[in-house]
Design a protein around this motif. Structure first.
Motif, short mmCIF file in Angstrom:
data_model
loop_
_atom_site.label_atom_id
_atom_site.label_comp_id
_atom_site.label_asym_id
_atom_site.label_seq_id
_atom_site.Cartn_x
_atom_site.Cartn_y
_atom_site.Cartn_z
N CYS A 60 0.83 -1.20 0.00
CA CYS A 60 0.00 0.00 0.00
C CYS A 60 0.87 1.26 0.00
N ALA A 61 1.95 1.24 0.78
CA ALA A 61 2.86 2.38 0.81
C ALA A 61 3.49 2.60 -0.56
N ALA A 62 3.89 1.51 -1.21
CA ALA A 62 4.49 1.62 -2.54
C ALA A 62 3.48 2.19 -3.54
N ARG A 63 2.25 1.75 -3.43
CA ARG A 63 1.19 2.27 -4.31
C ARG A 63 1.01 3.77 -4.11
N CYS A 64 1.03 4.22 -2.86
CA CYS A 64 0.88 5.64 -2.56
C CYS A 64 2.04 6.45 -3.12
N PHE A 65 3.26 6.04 -2.82
CA PHE A 65 4.42 6.84 -3.22
C PHE A 65 4.68 6.74 -4.72
N ASP A 66 4.36 5.61 -5.33
CA ASP A 66 4.49 5.52 -6.79
C ASP A 66 3.54 6.50 -7.47
N ALA A 67 2.29 6.55 -6.98
CA ALA A 67 1.31 7.46 -7.57
C ALA A 67 1.72 8.92 -7.34
N LEU A 68 2.19 9.23 -6.14
CA LEU A 68 2.61 10.60 -5.82
C LEU A 68 3.81 11.00 -6.67
N THR A 69 4.78 10.12 -6.80
CA THR A 69 5.98 10.42 -7.59
C THR A 69 5.63 10.64 -9.06
N SER A 70 4.76 9.79 -9.59
CA SER A 70 4.34 9.93 -10.99
C SER A 70 3.62 11.25 -11.21
N TYR A 71 2.73 11.60 -10.28
CA TYR A 71 1.98 12.85 -10.38
C TYR A 71 2.91 14.06 -10.31
N MET A 72 3.83 14.05 -9.36
CA MET A 72 4.72 15.19 -9.18
C MET A 72 5.74 15.30 -10.32
N THR A 73 6.13 14.18 -10.88
CA THR A 73 7.05 14.22 -12.02
C THR A 73 6.43 15.01 -13.17
N GLU A 74 5.15 14.74 -13.44
CA GLU A 74 4.44 15.47 -14.49
C GLU A 74 4.22 16.93 -14.09
N ALA A 75 3.94 17.15 -12.80
CA ALA A 75 3.62 18.51 -12.34
C ALA A 75 4.81 19.45 -12.46
N VAL A 76 6.02 18.95 -12.24
CA VAL A 76 7.19 19.83 -12.26
C VAL A 76 7.89 19.86 -13.62
N ARG A 77 7.42 19.03 -14.54
CA ARG A 77 8.13 18.90 -15.81
C ARG A 77 8.24 20.22 -16.57
N ASP A 78 7.16 20.97 -16.63
CA ASP A 78 7.13 22.19 -17.44
C ASP A 78 6.97 23.45 -16.60
N LEU A 79 7.38 23.42 -15.35
CA LEU A 79 7.27 24.61 -14.51
C LEU A 79 8.21 25.70 -15.03
N HIS A 80 7.73 26.94 -14.99
CA HIS A 80 8.58 28.06 -15.37
C HIS A 80 8.13 29.27 -14.56
N GLY A 81 8.99 30.27 -14.52
CA GLY A 81 8.72 31.46 -13.73
C GLY A 81 9.82 31.68 -12.72
N SER A 82 9.56 32.55 -11.75
CA SER A 82 10.55 32.84 -10.73
C SER A 82 10.69 31.65 -9.78
N THR A 83 11.74 31.70 -8.95
CA THR A 83 11.94 30.64 -7.96
C THR A 83 10.72 30.53 -7.05
N GLY A 84 10.21 31.66 -6.60
CA GLY A 84 9.05 31.65 -5.73
C GLY A 84 7.82 31.07 -6.40
N GLN A 85 7.62 31.41 -7.66
CA GLN A 85 6.47 30.89 -8.38
C GLN A 85 6.57 29.38 -8.58
N CYS A 86 7.77 28.90 -8.86
CA CYS A 86 7.96 27.46 -9.04
C CYS A 86 7.75 26.71 -7.74
N LEU A 87 8.22 27.28 -6.63
CA LEU A 87 8.00 26.65 -5.33
C LEU A 87 6.51 26.59 -4.99
N GLN A 88 5.80 27.69 -5.25
CA GLN A 88 4.37 27.72 -4.97
C GLN A 88 3.66 26.65 -5.80
N ALA A 89 4.02 26.54 -7.06
CA ALA A 89 3.39 25.56 -7.94
C ALA A 89 3.69 24.14 -7.47
#
Length: 209
Positions: A60-89
């Motif tokens: 169950c833990a692996a399922r949770c962290f695999d899903a979270l990692t996959s989601y965050m990988t896509e979320a940060v892939r195309d981030l742009h803007g200032s350092t603060g904006q990227c952190l907020q995103a």
């Protein structure tokens, strides 16, 4: 229905039930008896497919962290803007994931704050890809920004790890005060964001820096 398909569906039903139990009660409070009673699953069927409670928790833990990692990988892939904006995103994306997956929220808290000692090495391995992604994201932000003389991206990342240890302790205290998990998670994410922002920019305004 083919035997392989039936077996797969049975395993998935047990894992879904176990996820609900672990998310609500954590490893220490969860029991296979409760899973059986709540979901109408016999203990014999559980042991037919899984070795024990530990194996179910790790899966169950692996399922949770695999899903979270996959989601965050896509979320940060195309981030742009200032350092603060990227952190907020970045932190907004984490909260969005848990809002969409409330069961994972409870399990994430338990793995992060109350990992059973006997499973600690295995849970570190489960968390490793997500932790690596988070550190890589912070390192990339630092490498794209001008740093003060004598300060390296590596040293800031190391300090960030110590900041997070402190945040986890505060977070655990909030949960121990019976704060609702969802509320505690939002407070924790906000605190993490604030600590990273302080780490990067300090606490003084421009006129006093």
């Amino acid at each position: 229905m083919k035997r392989e398909e039936k077996n797969s569906l049975s395993r998935q039903r047990i894992l879904d039930a176990a996820l609900g139990e672990f998310a609500a009660k954590g490893y220490e409070g969860a029991s296979l008896n409760a899973v059986c009673a709540a979901y109408g699953i016999s203990k014999g069927i559980i042991y037919h497919y899984f070795k024990d409670k530990d194996e179910l928790y790790l899966l169950c833990a692996a399922r949770c962290f695999d899903a979270l990692t996959s989601y965050m990988t896509e979320a940060v892939r195309d981030l742009h803007g200032s350092t603060g904006q990227c952190l907020q995103a970045y932190f907004d994306a984490r909260l969005c994931f848990f809002a969409q997956n409330p069961l994972y929220s409870g399990l994430f808290l338990d793995v992060t704050l109350h990992p059973p000692a006997s499973l600690a090495p295995a849970l570190l391995a489960v968390r490793k890809p997500f932790d690596a992604l988070s550190l890589a994201f912070l390192t990339e932000l630092l490498e794209c920004a001008p740093l003060r003389p004598g300060i390296t991206a590596e040293s800031v990342v190391e300090d960030f790890g110590m900041y997070m240890d402190f945040c986890h302790l505060r977070f655990q205290a909030a949960l121990n005060r019976a704060c609702p998990p969802g509320q505690a998670l939002r407070a924790h994410e906000a605190r993490c964001h604030r600590q990273v922002d302080i780490l990067l920019h300090g606490v003084l305004g421009e006129s006093h820096a």
